[in-house]
Design an enzyme around this catalytic site. Structure first.
Site, PDB file in Angstrom:
ATOM      1  N   GLY A  87       0.804  -1.207   0.000  1.00  0.00           N
ATOM      2  CA  GLY A  87       0.000   0.000   0.000  1.00  0.00           C
ATOM      3  C   GLY A  87       0.838   1.260   0.000  1.00  0.00           C
ATOM      4  O   GLY A  87       2.011   1.247  -0.391  1.00  0.00           O
ATOM      5  N   ASP A 130       6.161   6.290  17.811  1.00  0.00           N
ATOM      6  CA  ASP A 130       6.298   7.144  16.622  1.00  0.00           C
ATOM      7  C   ASP A 130       5.105   6.930  15.688  1.00  0.00           C
ATOM      8  O   ASP A 130       5.260   6.582  14.523  1.00  0.00           O
ATOM      9  CB  ASP A 130       7.610   6.841  15.894  1.00  0.00           C
ATOM     10  CG  ASP A 130       7.995   7.950  14.917  1.00  0.00           C
ATOM     11  OD1 ASP A 130       7.444   9.069  15.037  1.00  0.00           O
ATOM     12  OD2 ASP A 130       8.844   7.697  14.037  1.00  0.00           O
ATOM     13  N   ASP A 148       7.715  -0.010  11.234  1.00  0.00           N
ATOM     14  CA  ASP A 148       8.831   0.764  11.783  1.00  0.00           C
ATOM     15  C   ASP A 148       8.821   0.798  13.308  1.00  0.00           C
ATOM     16  O   ASP A 148       8.272   1.715  13.930  1.00  0.00           O
ATOM     17  CB  ASP A 148       8.833   2.186  11.229  1.00  0.00           C
ATOM     18  CG  ASP A 148      10.203   2.846  11.368  1.00  0.00           C
ATOM     19  OD1 ASP A 148      11.079   2.252  12.024  1.00  0.00           O
ATOM     20  OD2 ASP A 148      10.398   3.947  10.834  1.00  0.00           O
TER      21      ASP A 148
END
Length: 250
Positions: A87, A130, A148
């Site tokens: 995506g 994050d 991540d």
């Protein structure tokens, strides 16, 4: 230095770069059987970030998280091999704004999947630290994965000196102060994304929100309270409240 075509691990060949972060470059790759995967190549002086992400992510298994499959080195750099999140980054996927007006069901599915990933991470004692659009990869129908984990760590982890985690626009007040972070810090980032979906631009939670008729505005205000003690810390509760207010089921 171009790394496309090089091989790491057990026959994983890098094909082309697909993303860039502050600590690494991410490549689309194929394994020895021709199956797609992702390879994160860290900057040469950031071995500790690679080791940290591998340590925290290698035992995780959830459909809304990219799975770490292995690690290695390439030209003196640490690399992590993971499943491929298909995506586009959230802001690139939702170009018609406000997203909750133009593609309400798809955007709420994206946030639902993000909250599913966070509920799992938090149940494992980890905080992502994050939450931002670049770390949420979204498919055309709104399905999403959280990626991540190089800043992730144990809930309420302390450091010798105050350490500020995250990206300023999505950073909770306590993260900006360098305080130990709990689940409510990740959920603050979800609140900022929800506000963006409502208003079409990133709101300033330190100022009174403009009137908006969307019933989800009340949840945005709850998630972005400046006092962390007044924010929810349960991603599952936030998920159910969001769907209740929007009158949707997934």
């Amino acid at each position: 230095m171009a790394l496309a075509g090089q091989v790491v691990g057990d026959g994983v060949r890098l094909v082309r770069p697909v993303g860039r972060g502050s600590h690494s470059l991410v490549y689309f790759a194929v394994n020895h059987a021709g199956q797609p995967c992702a390879v994160k190549v860290f900057h040469a002086d950031l071995i500790a970030f690679a080791e940290r992400e591998f340590r925290h992510a290698s035992g995780l298994a959830h459909s809304r998280l990219a799975s770490v499959l292995g690690r290695g080195t390439l030209e003196g750099r640490s690399v992590l091999i993971s499943s491929l999140a298909r995506g586009e980054a959230l802001f690139s996927r939702y170009v018609r704004r406000p997203a909750l007006k133009s593609e309400r069901r798809a955007f709420l599915l994206t946030l639902t999947h993000l909250l599913d990933a966070l509920a799992y991470l938090h149940s494992c004692g980890l905080i992502h630290r994050d939450i931002k659009p670049e770390n949420i990869v979204v498919e055309p129908d709104g399905s999403a994965k959280l990626v991540d984990l190089d800043l992730a760590g144990p809930a309420l982890e302390t450091f010798e000196v105050p350490t500020r985690f995250g990206t300023a626009a999505f950073q909770s007040p306590e993260a900006a102060r360098g305080e130990p972070l709990g689940p409510e810090a990740d959920l603050y980032g979800v609140g900022m994304l929800l506000g963006w979906g409502i208003f079409g631009s990133l709101p300033d939670p330190t100022r009174p929100a403009p009137y908006h008729p969307d019933p989800l505005c009340s949840l945005y205000l709850t998630l972005t309270r400046q006092d962390r003690a007044q924010r929810p810390g349960n991603a599952g509760w936030v998920r159910e409240r969001m769907l209740e207010l929007s009158n949707l089921k997934f």
